[in-house]
Motif scaffolding. Structure first.
Motif, PDB file in Angstrom:
ATOM      1  N   GLN A   2      13.708  43.132  19.826  1.00 43.88           N
ATOM      2  CA  GLN A   2      12.714  42.964  20.884  1.00 43.88           C
ATOM      3  C   GLN A   2      13.278  42.165  22.059  1.00 43.88           C
ATOM      4  OE1 GLN A   2       9.610  44.462  20.720  1.00 43.88           O
ATOM      5  NE2 GLN A   2       9.520  43.928  22.876  1.00 43.88           N
ATOM      6  N   LEU A   3      13.981  41.086  21.767  1.00 44.06           N
ATOM      7  CA  LEU A   3      14.579  40.289  22.848  1.00 44.06           C
ATOM      8  C   LEU A   3      15.586  41.118  23.641  1.00 44.06           C
ATOM      9  CD1 LEU A   3      15.180  36.865  21.064  1.00 44.06           C
ATOM     10  CD2 LEU A   3      13.545  37.324  22.892  1.00 44.06           C
ATOM     11  N   ARG A   4      16.378  41.898  22.945  1.00 40.93           N
ATOM     12  CA  ARG A   4      17.384  42.741  23.611  1.00 40.93           C
ATOM     13  C   ARG A   4      16.698  43.765  24.500  1.00 40.93           C
ATOM     14  NH1 ARG A   4      18.893  47.616  22.626  1.00 40.93           N
ATOM     15  NH2 ARG A   4      18.149  47.719  20.486  1.00 40.93           N
ATOM     16  N   GLU A   5      15.684  44.412  23.969  1.00 41.95           N
ATOM     17  CA  GLU A   5      14.986  45.430  24.739  1.00 41.95           C
ATOM     18  C   GLU A   5      14.230  44.819  25.918  1.00 41.95           C
ATOM     19  OE1 GLU A   5      12.679  47.436  21.744  1.00 41.95           O
ATOM     20  OE2 GLU A   5      14.354  48.765  21.235  1.00 41.95           O
ATOM     21  N   ASN A   6      13.715  43.605  25.746  1.00 44.55           N
ATOM     22  CA  ASN A   6      12.979  42.947  26.831  1.00 44.55           C
ATOM     23  C   ASN A   6      13.833  42.723  28.071  1.00 44.55           C
ATOM     24  OD1 ASN A   6      10.641  42.825  25.307  1.00 44.55           O
ATOM     25  ND2 ASN A   6      10.853  40.664  24.802  1.00 44.55           N
ATOM     26  N   VAL A   7      15.129  42.524  27.873  1.00 42.89           N
ATOM     27  CA  VAL A   7      16.018  42.303  29.023  1.00 42.89           C
ATOM     28  C   VAL A   7      16.756  43.579  29.425  1.00 42.89           C
ATOM     29  CG1 VAL A   7      16.283  39.834  28.618  1.00 42.89           C
ATOM     30  CG2 VAL A   7      17.916  41.413  27.600  1.00 42.89           C
ATOM     31  N   GLY A   8      16.439  44.691  28.770  1.00 42.32           N
ATOM     32  CA  GLY A   8      17.003  45.975  29.146  1.00 42.32           C
ATOM     33  C   GLY A   8      18.440  46.208  28.724  1.00 42.32           C
ATOM     34  N   LEU A   9      18.869  45.535  27.658  1.00 44.16           N
ATOM     35  CA  LEU A   9      20.237  45.730  27.162  1.00 44.16           C
ATOM     36  C   LEU A   9      20.279  46.791  26.073  1.00 44.16           C
ATOM     37  CD1 LEU A   9      21.680  42.122  26.692  1.00 44.16           C
ATOM     38  CD2 LEU A   9      22.382  43.814  28.363  1.00 44.16           C
ATOM     39  N   THR A  10      21.328  47.576  26.100  1.00 43.72           N
ATOM     40  CA  THR A  10      21.576  48.498  24.993  1.00 43.72           C
ATOM     41  C   THR A  10      22.312  47.743  23.894  1.00 43.72           C
ATOM     42  OG1 THR A  10      23.743  49.157  25.831  1.00 43.72           O
ATOM     43  CG2 THR A  10      21.827  50.456  26.580  1.00 43.72           C
ATOM     44  N   GLN A  11      22.376  48.342  22.725  1.00 43.65           N
ATOM     45  CA  GLN A  11      23.156  47.745  21.642  1.00 43.65           C
ATOM     46  C   GLN A  11      24.615  47.643  22.059  1.00 43.65           C
ATOM     47  OE1 GLN A  11      22.235  50.352  18.339  1.00 43.65           O
ATOM     48  NE2 GLN A  11      20.557  49.035  17.663  1.00 43.65           N
ATOM     49  N   GLU A  12      25.104  48.646  22.761  1.00 44.85           N
ATOM     50  CA  GLU A  12      26.504  48.647  23.205  1.00 44.85           C
ATOM     51  C   GLU A  12      26.776  47.513  24.186  1.00 44.85           C
ATOM     52  OE1 GLU A  12      26.521  52.614  24.701  1.00 44.85           O
ATOM     53  OE2 GLU A  12      27.263  53.455  22.824  1.00 44.85           O
ATOM     54  N   ALA A  13      25.858  47.290  25.127  1.00 45.30           N
ATOM     55  CA  ALA A  13      26.055  46.223  26.112  1.00 45.30           C
ATOM     56  C   ALA A  13      26.037  44.852  25.442  1.00 45.30           C
ATOM     57  CB  ALA A  13      24.982  46.301  27.200  1.00 45.30           C
ATOM     58  N   LEU A  18      29.229  40.137  23.181  1.00 44.39           N
ATOM     59  CA  LEU A  18      29.535  39.269  22.043  1.00 44.39           C
ATOM     60  C   LEU A  18      30.916  39.508  21.449  1.00 44.39           C
ATOM     61  CD1 LEU A  18      26.110  39.432  20.189  1.00 44.39           C
ATOM     62  CD2 LEU A  18      26.909  37.731  21.825  1.00 44.39           C
ATOM     63  N   GLY A  19      31.575  40.578  21.874  1.00 39.83           N
ATOM     64  CA  GLY A  19      32.887  40.895  21.323  1.00 39.83           C
ATOM     65  C   GLY A  19      32.815  41.490  19.928  1.00 39.83           C
ATOM     66  N   VAL A  20      31.743  42.236  19.656  1.00 41.41           N
ATOM     67  CA  VAL A  20      31.585  42.930  18.375  1.00 41.41           C
ATOM     68  C   VAL A  20      31.325  44.403  18.676  1.00 41.41           C
ATOM     69  CG1 VAL A  20      30.686  40.864  17.210  1.00 41.41           C
ATOM     70  CG2 VAL A  20      29.083  42.492  18.230  1.00 41.41           C
ATOM     71  N   THR A  21      31.216  45.210  17.645  1.00 44.65           N
ATOM     72  CA  THR A  21      30.942  46.626  17.859  1.00 44.65           C
ATOM     73  C   THR A  21      29.439  46.882  17.919  1.00 44.65           C
ATOM     74  OG1 THR A  21      30.848  47.187  15.507  1.00 44.65           O
ATOM     75  CG2 THR A  21      33.042  47.240  16.566  1.00 44.65           C
ATOM     76  N   ASP A  22      29.069  48.012  18.517  1.00 47.01           N
ATOM     77  CA  ASP A  22      27.657  48.371  18.549  1.00 47.01           C
ATOM     78  C   ASP A  22      27.149  48.662  17.136  1.00 47.01           C
ATOM     79  OD1 ASP A  22      29.303  50.723  18.752  1.00 47.01           O
ATOM     80  OD2 ASP A  22      27.540  51.884  19.304  1.00 47.01           O
ATOM     81  N   HIS A  23      28.035  49.100  16.275  1.00 46.07           N
ATOM     82  CA  HIS A  23      27.679  49.316  14.862  1.00 46.07           C
ATOM     83  C   HIS A  23      27.244  47.994  14.222  1.00 46.07           C
ATOM     84  CE1 HIS A  23      27.779  51.276  10.946  1.00 46.07           C
ATOM     85  NE2 HIS A  23      28.478  50.252  10.497  1.00 46.07           N
TER      86      HIS A  23
END
Length: 64
Positions: A2-13, A18-23
């Motif tokens: 929810q926090l990620r979506e609230n700021v309009g970030l994709t999992q990839e972004a 963070l220097g990790v994979t979207d997986h």
């Protein structure tokens, strides 16, 4: 998630910030894995999500 979506970030972004994979981010959000982040990554997470540490959930679990 929810926090990620609230700021309009994709999992990839978020993963890139963070220097990790979207997986990895996907696994956190689905409750398959608990994040193990460094302090630097925690700061980046809070900055990316535009929140304070206290705004983050205490645990990650699948949303029903």
């Amino acid at each position: 998630m929810q926090l990620r979506e609230n700021v309009g970030l994709t999992q990839e972004a978020l993963a890139t910030a963070l220097g990790v994979t979207d997986h990895t981010v996907r696994n956190w959000e689905k409750g398959r894995a608990e994040p193990k982040l460094t302090i630097k990554q925690m700061k980046a997470l809070c900055q990316a999500l535009r929140c304070n540490l206290s705004d983050l959930p205490d645990s990650f679990s699948p949303i029903n």
